[in-house]
Design a protein around this motif. Structure first.
Motif, PDB file in Angstrom:
ATOM      1  N   SER A 226       0.814  -1.222   0.000  1.00  0.00           N
ATOM      2  CA  SER A 226       0.000   0.000   0.000  1.00  0.00           C
ATOM      3  C   SER A 226       0.852   1.280   0.000  1.00  0.00           C
ATOM      4  CB  SER A 226      -0.962   0.012   1.197  1.00  0.00           C
ATOM      5  OG  SER A 226      -1.918  -1.005   1.088  1.00  0.00           O
ATOM      6  N   GLU A 227       2.023   1.212  -0.635  1.00  0.00           N
ATOM      7  CA  GLU A 227       2.873   2.399  -0.740  1.00  0.00           C
ATOM      8  C   GLU A 227       2.344   3.378  -1.773  1.00  0.00           C
ATOM      9  OE1 GLU A 227       7.063   1.584  -1.143  1.00  0.00           O
ATOM     10  OE2 GLU A 227       6.844  -0.287  -0.035  1.00  0.00           O
ATOM     11  N   VAL A 228       1.583   2.873  -2.727  1.00  0.00           N
ATOM     12  CA  VAL A 228       0.988   3.702  -3.776  1.00  0.00           C
ATOM     13  C   VAL A 228      -0.488   3.875  -3.455  1.00  0.00           C
ATOM     14  CG1 VAL A 228       0.430   3.836  -6.231  1.00  0.00           C
ATOM     15  CG2 VAL A 228       2.656   2.958  -5.506  1.00  0.00           C
ATOM     16  N   ASP A 229      -0.983   5.095  -3.605  1.00  0.00           N
ATOM     17  CA  ASP A 229      -2.367   5.385  -3.248  1.00  0.00           C
ATOM     18  C   ASP A 229      -3.330   5.222  -4.429  1.00  0.00           C
ATOM     19  OD1 ASP A 229      -1.618   6.287  -0.565  1.00  0.00           O
ATOM     20  OD2 ASP A 229      -0.652   7.923  -1.640  1.00  0.00           O
ATOM     21  N   ILE A 230      -2.864   5.613  -5.611  1.00  0.00           N
ATOM     22  CA  ILE A 230      -3.656   5.506  -6.830  1.00  0.00           C
ATOM     23  C   ILE A 230      -2.735   4.965  -7.910  1.00  0.00           C
ATOM     24  CG2 ILE A 230      -5.009   6.755  -8.565  1.00  0.00           C
ATOM     25  CD1 ILE A 230      -5.597   8.878  -6.447  1.00  0.00           C
ATOM     26  N   ALA A 231      -3.212   3.994  -8.689  1.00  0.00           N
ATOM     27  CA  ALA A 231      -2.326   3.401  -9.694  1.00  0.00           C
ATOM     28  C   ALA A 231      -3.115   2.892 -10.889  1.00  0.00           C
ATOM     29  CB  ALA A 231      -1.529   2.252  -9.083  1.00  0.00           C
ATOM     30  N   VAL A 232      -2.478   2.954 -12.048  1.00  0.00           N
ATOM     31  CA  VAL A 232      -2.964   2.248 -13.229  1.00  0.00           C
ATOM     32  C   VAL A 232      -2.208   0.925 -13.273  1.00  0.00           C
ATOM     33  CG1 VAL A 232      -3.113   2.212 -15.736  1.00  0.00           C
ATOM     34  CG2 VAL A 232      -3.493   4.355 -14.502  1.00  0.00           C
ATOM     35  N   VAL A 233      -2.941  -0.174 -13.305  1.00  0.00           N
ATOM     36  CA  VAL A 233      -2.315  -1.499 -13.254  1.00  0.00           C
ATOM     37  C   VAL A 233      -3.037  -2.433 -14.220  1.00  0.00           C
ATOM     38  CG1 VAL A 233      -1.635  -1.231 -10.843  1.00  0.00           C
ATOM     39  CG2 VAL A 233      -3.828  -2.287 -11.379  1.00  0.00           C
ATOM     40  N   PRO A 234      -2.392  -3.548 -14.598  1.00  0.00           N
ATOM     41  CA  PRO A 234      -3.136  -4.574 -15.330  1.00  0.00           C
ATOM     42  C   PRO A 234      -4.397  -4.964 -14.551  1.00  0.00           C
ATOM     43  CG  PRO A 234      -0.801  -5.072 -15.336  1.00  0.00           C
ATOM     44  CD  PRO A 234      -0.984  -3.926 -14.395  1.00  0.00           C
ATOM     45  N   THR A 235      -5.502  -5.099 -15.240  1.00  0.00           N
ATOM     46  CA  THR A 235      -6.765  -5.364 -14.560  1.00  0.00           C
ATOM     47  C   THR A 235      -6.717  -6.666 -13.773  1.00  0.00           C
ATOM     48  OG1 THR A 235      -7.928  -4.125 -16.274  1.00  0.00           O
ATOM     49  CG2 THR A 235      -9.255  -5.583 -14.909  1.00  0.00           C
ATOM     50  N   ASN A 236      -6.011  -7.660 -14.297  1.00  0.00           N
ATOM     51  CA  ASN A 236      -5.905  -8.917 -13.555  1.00  0.00           C
ATOM     52  C   ASN A 236      -5.106  -8.739 -12.260  1.00  0.00           C
ATOM     53  OD1 ASN A 236      -3.555  -8.820 -15.587  1.00  0.00           O
ATOM     54  ND2 ASN A 236      -2.897 -10.421 -14.169  1.00  0.00           N
ATOM     55  N   LEU A 237      -4.106  -7.834 -12.258  1.00  0.00           N
ATOM     56  CA  LEU A 237      -3.363  -7.558 -11.030  1.00  0.00           C
ATOM     57  C   LEU A 237      -4.262  -6.867 -10.011  1.00  0.00           C
ATOM     58  CD1 LEU A 237      -0.802  -7.459  -9.332  1.00  0.00           C
ATOM     59  CD2 LEU A 237      -0.140  -5.363 -10.559  1.00  0.00           C
ATOM     60  N   ALA A 238      -5.125  -5.985 -10.494  1.00  0.00           N
ATOM     61  CA  ALA A 238      -6.085  -5.328  -9.595  1.00  0.00           C
ATOM     62  C   ALA A 238      -6.958  -6.370  -8.907  1.00  0.00           C
ATOM     63  CB  ALA A 238      -6.948  -4.344 -10.380  1.00  0.00           C
ATOM     64  N   ALA A 239      -7.446  -7.350  -9.677  1.00  0.00           N
ATOM     65  CA  ALA A 239      -8.267  -8.415  -9.101  1.00  0.00           C
ATOM     66  C   ALA A 239      -7.458  -9.280  -8.138  1.00  0.00           C
ATOM     67  CB  ALA A 239      -8.850  -9.276 -10.215  1.00  0.00           C
ATOM     68  N   ASN A 240      -6.227  -9.547  -8.512  1.00  0.00           N
ATOM     69  CA  ASN A 240      -5.371 -10.411  -7.701  1.00  0.00           C
ATOM     70  C   ASN A 240      -5.115  -9.814  -6.318  1.00  0.00           C
ATOM     71  OD1 ASN A 240      -3.155 -11.994  -6.694  1.00  0.00           O
ATOM     72  ND2 ASN A 240      -2.728 -12.629  -8.800  1.00  0.00           N
ATOM     73  N   ILE A 241      -4.726  -8.545  -6.262  1.00  0.00           N
ATOM     74  CA  ILE A 241      -4.429  -7.951  -4.961  1.00  0.00           C
ATOM     75  C   ILE A 241      -5.708  -7.751  -4.150  1.00  0.00           C
ATOM     76  CG2 ILE A 241      -2.305  -6.875  -5.785  1.00  0.00           C
ATOM     77  CD1 ILE A 241      -3.765  -4.213  -5.795  1.00  0.00           C
ATOM     78  N   TYR A 242      -6.823  -7.490  -4.828  1.00  0.00           N
ATOM     79  CA  TYR A 242      -8.094  -7.375  -4.103  1.00  0.00           C
ATOM     80  C   TYR A 242      -8.453  -8.700  -3.447  1.00  0.00           C
ATOM     81  CZ  TYR A 242     -13.068  -6.814  -3.170  1.00  0.00           C
ATOM     82  OH  TYR A 242     -14.294  -6.780  -2.551  1.00  0.00           O
ATOM     83  N   ASN A 243      -8.270  -9.794  -4.192  1.00  0.00           N
ATOM     84  CA  ASN A 243      -8.577 -11.113  -3.649  1.00  0.00           C
ATOM     85  C   ASN A 243      -7.635 -11.529  -2.525  1.00  0.00           C
ATOM     86  OD1 ASN A 243     -10.877 -11.744  -5.156  1.00  0.00           O
ATOM     87  ND2 ASN A 243      -9.677 -12.499  -6.892  1.00  0.00           N
ATOM     88  N   LYS A 244      -6.498 -10.849  -2.407  1.00  0.00           N
ATOM     89  CA  LYS A 244      -5.578 -11.104  -1.296  1.00  0.00           C
ATOM     90  C   LYS A 244      -5.888 -10.221  -0.090  1.00  0.00           C
ATOM     91  CE  LYS A 244      -1.725 -12.478  -4.295  1.00  0.00           C
ATOM     92  NZ  LYS A 244      -1.924 -13.913  -4.091  1.00  0.00           N
ATOM     93  N   GLY A 245      -6.949  -9.429  -0.198  1.00  0.00           N
ATOM     94  CA  GLY A 245      -7.353  -8.602   0.926  1.00  0.00           C
ATOM     95  C   GLY A 245      -6.686  -7.243   0.990  1.00  0.00           C
ATOM     96  N   ILE A 246      -5.966  -6.845  -0.063  1.00  0.00           N
ATOM     97  CA  ILE A 246      -5.339  -5.517  -0.093  1.00  0.00           C
ATOM     98  C   ILE A 246      -6.415  -4.515  -0.495  1.00  0.00           C
ATOM     99  CG2 ILE A 246      -3.419  -4.155  -0.959  1.00  0.00           C
ATOM    100  CD1 ILE A 246      -2.607  -6.748   0.474  1.00  0.00           C
ATOM    101  N   PRO A 247      -6.665  -3.498   0.330  1.00  0.00           N
ATOM    102  CA  PRO A 247      -7.873  -2.665   0.160  1.00  0.00           C
ATOM    103  C   PRO A 247      -7.789  -1.596  -0.922  1.00  0.00           C
ATOM    104  CG  PRO A 247      -6.631  -1.907   2.063  1.00  0.00           C
ATOM    105  CD  PRO A 247      -5.902  -3.116   1.551  1.00  0.00           C
ATOM    106  N   TYR A 248      -7.866  -2.042  -2.180  1.00  0.00           N
ATOM    107  CA  TYR A 248      -8.015  -1.125  -3.306  1.00  0.00           C
ATOM    108  C   TYR A 248      -9.346  -1.423  -3.998  1.00  0.00           C
ATOM    109  CZ  TYR A 248      -3.007   0.107  -3.165  1.00  0.00           C
ATOM    110  OH  TYR A 248      -1.766   0.555  -2.793  1.00  0.00           O
ATOM    111  N   GLN A 249      -9.908  -0.398  -4.630  1.00  0.00           N
ATOM    112  CA  GLN A 249     -11.086  -0.592  -5.458  1.00  0.00           C
ATOM    113  C   GLN A 249     -10.801  -0.122  -6.881  1.00  0.00           C
ATOM    114  OE1 GLN A 249     -14.116   1.510  -2.963  1.00  0.00           O
ATOM    115  NE2 GLN A 249     -15.257  -0.404  -3.100  1.00  0.00           N
TER     116      GLN A 249
END
Length: 344
Positions: free
Chosen positions: A99-122
């Motif tokens: 959570s060092e970055v507050d807002i990011a453009v990322v591969p959509t699958n990475l967004a899903a991956n970190i969300y599924n690991k409980g990292i609080p991004y939307q």
């Protein structure tokens, strides 16, 4: 988990004044110590700043916010934003996991991956809708002409590989038997091999493709994999390759800032599409690794557009479901639930 430096503190302003029940009925002074503390706390709160870190991978994701990178527009009083173009995917993933970055453009699958690991991004919006193109120096007219051919590509087991394999299979070509897939390390290596005529058929992403087209005049863009995806999946759009994510605590604590950021982000995307030459100049000035001519020529094929999370949801779910079927780990083992999508 680290918390962003400079976020507004939650101040408990105690306003209850101690008035005794004794027979002493003397009036309290107009400015009691408690009231002075409240006023001082309010002044501190007004002076505090929101410090926000924004990051995007190099290439099309950075181009989607190149105007913001260069101009650093105002997003509200006492708001400070720093921008970074991150060249290493591993570095980006590491910063998101901590959570060092507050807002990011990322591969959509990475967004899903970190969300599924409980990292609080939307996920707030999707902004890069595929950049893969099959090019050839031979006469290739359709999918059937690829049978028996060697295809050079990148990202074994990753999204470019899955997209290609899915489209091959959907068009009657067995990726294991009917073609030979060769994997190179990265897009620039792939481009160099094609320019040197060591590769006859390649899947090359923008903006690298524009460099190939400028250096090798006989290059034929045979298949637009974004258009092929839309046809194969019966969607009215391509696959949402990259998306913007925001830390959930920022969304909850600073809705006005988030609204201002998303508005500026959409305007930045529209500006880059309308003024590709200027976007190229910005890219070169910021030393993103993309020269102005490559950006200008490649912008149209970079498929950068802003679609908010709710409107993009169906396309995102279709994309993630296909990735999940091929490689569950790439999306974190399951489709994310509805809380993954930011709702205004």
């Amino acid at each position: 988990m680290k918390r962003m430096m400079g976020l507004l503190l939650s101040l408990a302003l105690m306003t209850v004044l101690a008035v005794g029940c004794s027979n002493n009925t003397e009036r309290q002074p107009e400015n009691t110590p408690a009231e002075n503390d409240v006023e001082a706390a309010a002044e501190v709160k007004q002076e505090e700043k929101i410090h926000t870190k924004v990051a995007a991978p190099s290439g099309a994701p950075t181009l989607s916010m190149i105007k913001m990178f260069k101009e650093n527009p105002s997003l509200g009083e006492n708001v400070e934003v720093s921008y970074e173009s991150v060249k290493s995917p591993d570095l980006m993933a590491s910063r998101l996991m901590s959570s060092e970055v507050d807002i990011a453009v990322v591969p959509t699958n990475l967004a899903a991956n970190i969300y599924n690991k409980g990292i609080p991004y939307q996920l707030a919006a999707s902004n890069v809708w595929g950049v893969l193109y099959l090019v050839s120096s031979e006469d290739i007219n359709d999918w059937n002409d690829l049978k028996g051919k060697e295809i050079d590509t990148i990202g074994r087991g990753l999204t470019p590989d899955i997209v290609l394999r899915y489209l091959l299979s959907s068009n009657g070509i067995d990726p294991e038997k009917d073609v030979t897939l060769n994997y190179l390390g990265e897009a620039t290596e792939l481009a160099s091999a094609f320019i040197a005529e060591k590769s006859k058929i390649s899947v090359i992403p923008e903006p690298v493709l524009s460099n190939v087209l400028m250096k090798k005049a006989d290059t034929k863009v045979v298949l637009n994999l974004q258009e092929e995806w839309a046809k194969t999946t019966n969607m009215d759009s391509s696959y949402p390759q990259a998306s913007l994510i925001i830390r959930k605590d920022i969304i909850e604590s600073y809705p006005e800032f988030v609204e201002a950021f998303l508005k500026e982000f959409e305007e930045s995307i529209n500006w880059a599409n309308d003024y590709p030459a200027e976007a190229g100049i910005y890219s070169e000035e910021l030393q993103t690794g993309l020269n102005s001519q490559v950006v200008e020529k490649g912008m149209e094929r970079s498929n950068i557009k802003f679609v908010n999370a709710i409107e993009a949801k169906r396309a995102i779910e279709t994309y993630l479901k296909i990735l999940l079927e091929y490689s569950p780990d790439i999306v974190g083992g399951k489709l994310p639930d509805d809380d993954f999508y930011f709702k205004k």
